[in-house]
Scaffold this motif. Sequence first.
Motif, PDB file in Angstrom:
ATOM      1  N   ARG A 149     -16.093  29.948 -31.283  1.00 63.92           N
ATOM      2  CA  ARG A 149     -16.343  29.461 -29.886  1.00 63.92           C
ATOM      3  C   ARG A 149     -14.777  29.922 -29.005  1.00 63.92           C
ATOM      4  NH1 ARG A 149     -13.406  24.717 -28.959  1.00 63.92           N
ATOM      5  NH2 ARG A 149     -12.739  23.510 -31.007  1.00 63.92           N
ATOM      6  N   LYS A 197     -16.780  27.486 -35.087  1.00 65.88           N
ATOM      7  CA  LYS A 197     -17.713  26.376 -34.533  1.00 65.88           C
ATOM      8  C   LYS A 197     -18.019  25.352 -35.696  1.00 65.88           C
ATOM      9  CE  LYS A 197     -20.927  29.036 -31.086  1.00 65.88           C
ATOM     10  NZ  LYS A 197     -21.958  29.370 -30.866  1.00 65.88           N
ATOM     11  N   GLY A 220     -19.414  27.199 -25.561  1.00 69.70           N
ATOM     12  CA  GLY A 220     -18.267  28.047 -26.298  1.00 69.70           C
ATOM     13  C   GLY A 220     -18.462  29.526 -26.420  1.00 69.70           C
ATOM     14  N   GLU A 251     -12.164  30.040 -25.807  1.00 66.29           N
ATOM     15  CA  GLU A 251     -11.429  29.076 -24.607  1.00 66.29           C
ATOM     16  C   GLU A 251     -10.829  29.888 -23.776  1.00 66.29           C
ATOM     17  OE1 GLU A 251      -9.852  25.651 -25.804  1.00 66.29           O
ATOM     18  OE2 GLU A 251     -11.619  24.621 -26.881  1.00 66.29           O
TER      19      GLU A 251
END
Length: 417
Positions: free
Chosen positions: A203, A417, A273, A205
């Motif tokens: 994921r 994840k 994500g 960010e």
Amino acid sequence: MAHRAGRPEDGGVQGERTGPEAAAPPDEAVGRRSRAPWRSRRAPTPHQRKRRKLATCGALAVGLMCVGAVGYSVGEALTYPGDDSTEARLAGWAREHKLGAVVDRLENLQYELDPPQVGGSLPSEALARMKATAPAMPVRHHEVPLRASMPSLVTPALPGEGVWRVLSTAHGEPVVQGTYVRPDSDHTSYQAAVAWISGKKARFELHPGVREPGGGFSVPPSVPRGERTGLLATWNGGFKVTDGGSRGGFYLDGKQVGELRDGAAAEVFYKDGSIGIGKWGRDMRMTRDVVGVRQCLELMVDNGRVVPDIDVDSKWGATDQSRMFVPRSGVGVTAQGDVIMVVGQALTARTLAELMQQAGAVRAMPLDMNRAWPSFMSYDPAGDPANPKPTNILDFENPPERYYNQATRDFVAVYAK
């Protein structure tokens, strides 16, 4: 006794002197003739002297204030938090104060005086890094196999060149893999690093930087303690948004800096994500699922091909910097939704695009350039899962811990994840 004739340049007529000058003593007359033309012939009055003194003091005060303001501004740029070098801080300050053209000219001059080496061999440290393909950690390969070797751009290939190795694991799977290649047949003493990240097992960010795009976001400008468990990788942002260099905008958690421009290349971050990379307004647009957008210039690779105008300088940087072989970075996405990230020591806009396309990207965009900004770190949790050890895939100016500290500019963090 005969009188001396007056000279025309003395202001008299030929013959006798007349008027006040005739009565003036010789020294005073000479003084008048030698006085500077911009000085008054009459002594200033007390009121005039006072006004001149006030004007002089005022001019000095304004000058000192200007010098002080510039000094404070430069001092603040040299002492703000982060790991940026002095050179990067001064260049950033200059660009923030409308001196970008001067910085570009200096960079061009520096490049002309010290161009990258043509030919030659990789340094021993780079050769050792290229050969080190054995995994440093146990891997299962049940769901994420190691990728097939990437064809070498230079023949014959060196040992380990183009061979993928494990950089970071998640649940024992090699979720982040990397390899090293030489970027072209002329610059054989330089390396480029290519990273691959499983889109299904990771994921993504977006984080802001303290200066670019600035404060006011709920997301921190670092990966602080307590938020490092599962961290797999980080990479740098793109050209500056605040001075218009990126030709696009930045959006995170409802706050926007700059304009999200249709047609711009964009990294797009979603609530689940996942990440998307493509052309804003065509491949992706603002929806309720979008939590972050980072735009920079335009796509270098589109539909699996290097774009036709890759050699047009105005699209990829100032003046002829797109054709300079300098440190650069870029990111792309494969047809399966996996991420390709490239950093190199001596790349042009074209060679960066070709590397991303060669590694499997169907859409790819530029990020940043020059030694201060490109970066890709992988993280090893073996010693401390809550504080995994960072490693630079290539050595640039900043340390591997760059994003554990407050980052000057925005960046991407990748988690399992």
